[in-house]
Design a protein around this motif. Structure first.
Motif, PDB file in Angstrom:
ATOM      1  N   LEU A 133       0.800  -1.433  -0.243  1.00  0.00           N
ATOM      2  CA  LEU A 133      -0.093  -0.263  -0.217  1.00  0.00           C
ATOM      3  C   LEU A 133       0.823   1.388  -0.118  1.00  0.00           C
ATOM      4  CD1 LEU A 133      -3.025  -0.046  -0.085  1.00  0.00           C
ATOM      5  CD2 LEU A 133      -2.920   0.681   2.485  1.00  0.00           C
ATOM      6  N   THR A 154      -6.326 -10.289  -5.759  1.00  0.00           N
ATOM      7  CA  THR A 154      -6.387 -11.374  -4.678  1.00  0.00           C
ATOM      8  C   THR A 154      -7.735 -11.551  -4.044  1.00  0.00           C
ATOM      9  OG1 THR A 154      -4.367 -10.091  -3.944  1.00  0.00           O
ATOM     10  CG2 THR A 154      -4.825 -11.844  -2.505  1.00  0.00           C
ATOM     11  N   ASP A 157       1.784  -4.139  -9.559  1.00  0.00           N
ATOM     12  CA  ASP A 157       1.458  -4.734  -8.370  1.00  0.00           C
ATOM     13  C   ASP A 157       1.268  -6.282  -8.342  1.00  0.00           C
ATOM     14  OD1 ASP A 157       0.790  -5.677  -5.710  1.00  0.00           O
ATOM     15  OD2 ASP A 157      -1.366  -4.163  -5.550  1.00  0.00           O
ATOM     16  N   GLN A 196       4.207 -11.044   1.798  1.00  0.00           N
ATOM     17  CA  GLN A 196       3.520 -12.009   2.716  1.00  0.00           C
ATOM     18  C   GLN A 196       2.548 -12.817   2.191  1.00  0.00           C
ATOM     19  OE1 GLN A 196       3.325  -8.485   2.827  1.00  0.00           O
ATOM     20  NE2 GLN A 196       1.193  -7.771   3.503  1.00  0.00           N
ATOM     21  N   LYS A 197       2.321 -12.538   0.842  1.00  0.00           N
ATOM     22  CA  LYS A 197       1.278 -13.625   0.251  1.00  0.00           C
ATOM     23  C   LYS A 197       2.125 -14.798  -0.376  1.00  0.00           C
ATOM     24  CE  LYS A 197      -1.520 -10.129   0.867  1.00  0.00           C
ATOM     25  NZ  LYS A 197      -2.251  -9.051  -0.309  1.00  0.00           N
TER      26      LYS A 197
END
Ligand SMILES: *Cc1c(COP(=O)(O)O)cnc(C)c1O
Length: 366
Positions: A79, A156, A176, A199-200
């Protein structure tokens, strides 16, 4: 109390490769050669230098990144970079940026970009398709004079993924790739910037990768605060101040796993396609009991959202799945329903177990 590992279908922070967690556990008290934990050592040490350089080298290998790109490893999450990309590249350019809006994250990114410069939404997927697909090249028009063309490679929340990069009339792409980074090869030469939080699909929360072409680094204004200046971050090898050392260490282990255990991104892609096909086949063969969201050609290999005939059944499914070790299958709070996130680190056995559970649940509840 639960003390056995489940199959974790969370969207992020998400499942990590077991060999990576084991290695981190093994080295947690004493990093080889350092005499202390990665959590305890200076980011100015030779040991940490080798870690951050190693992570960057692995990323370069995985994506085949030429010398004229820098790899930044920064904080702030994806973000922050929704704003930092236009802050550095668009703000002083006198140009507009073209945004292709295909889901919740690209919509948010276009909003953040508007705080920094002029944004042209060239396709609004909410109005056109309720975020169920990406546009065809004939459906949007790139401004020949735009600074860049922005897209989100995998949405996502909606589970909508670009099958290949969008048409951009030769303009640099800004992407992104937070939820599908390292899931398949990309042609990096088409990109001006590719960024992704870890973190994905690449590590724990705390670090974000920014792969940026050298000429675009020159756009960063000298009036920007140091921490928000990509050019200065690159000059300081992402260590203008203390970097997220542990997250970068984990990113290095994950990229090592991709290179050595998986065998690179072609192999990873093949595995991801196999895993996704297993779930979509169950959905397609369910006579409408399970309803997917995205149109077939745009279905995500990473996030598989689906709904049952009622909210009551959604909840029953979630609860019974949890009991057999199929965890965190709730959809995003903004859309509800269910979502199976099946990132790189989700073993095929986990997907097969979920598929079998889905078939069984349907037989009992249809
Ligand atoms: C999760 C996600 C984000 C937000 O990431 P943060 O690190 O929480 O800021 C942005 N874009 C996509 C595609 C995501 O999946």
């Amino acid at each position: 109390m639960m003390n056995e590992r489940v199959y974790n279908f969370a969207a992020g922070p998400a499942v990590l490769p077991l060999p990576v967690l084991k290695k981190a556990q093994e080295e947690l008290l004493c990093l080889p050669g350092a005499g202390a934990s990665i959590l305890e050592i200076s980011h100015r040490s030779k040991t940490f230098d080798a870690i951050i350089n190693g992570a960057q080298e692995n990323i370069r290998k995985l994506y085949n990144i030429p010398e004229n790109y820098k790899i930044l490893l920064m904080q702030g999450g994806a973000l922050t970079h929704f704003a930092m990309v236009p802050m550095n590249i668009l703000r002083n350019s006198g140009k507009k940026a073209d945004y292709i809006v295909t889901g919740t994250w690209s919509k948010k990114a276009s909003g953040e970009a508007k705080t920094q410069g002029e944004v042209n939404v060239v396709w609004d997927g909410k109005a056109e398709s309720n975020f169920t697909r990406d546009p065809l090249p004939s459906e949007y028009k790139i401004d020949a004079d735009a600074k860049y063309v922005y897209f989100t490679s995998n949405e996502t929340i909606e589970g909508v993924q670009w099958p290949a990069e969008p048409e951009s009339n030769g303009l640099p792409l800004v992407c992104d790739s937070s939820s599908d980074v390292f899931s398949r090869p990309v042609d990096i030469n088409r990109y001006g910037v590719l960024f992704a939080c870890a973190q994905k699909n690449a590590g724990p929360a705390g670090v974000t990768m920014i792969i940026i072409r050298d000429d675009l680094l020159e756009c960063s204004g000298d009036d920007l605060p140091t921490m928000f200046n990509y050019k200065k971050q690159a000059a300081g090898n992402s260590m203008v101040n203390t970097p997220p050392c542990f997250a970068i260490y984990m990113l290095k282990l994950v990229t090592e796993w991709l290179l050595n255990d998986i065998g690179g991104l072609e192999a990873m892609k093949k595995l991801n396609e196999e895993k996704a096909a297993i779930l979509y086949e169950v959905i397609d063969a369910s006579d409408g009991f399970y309803k997917g969201h995205a149109a077939k050609e745009y279905r995500s290999m990473m996030n598989v959202p689906f709904r049952l005939p009622s909210e009551e059944l959604d909840n029953k499914f979630k609860a019974e799945a949890q009991e057999v070790g199929l965890s965190t299958l709730g959809g995003h709070r903004s859309v509800g329903g269910l979502r199976a996130s099946i990132y790189n680190a989700m073993p095929k056995a986990g997907v097969e177990k979920l598929a079998a559970f889905m078939e069984d649940f349907r037989k009992k509840n249809a």
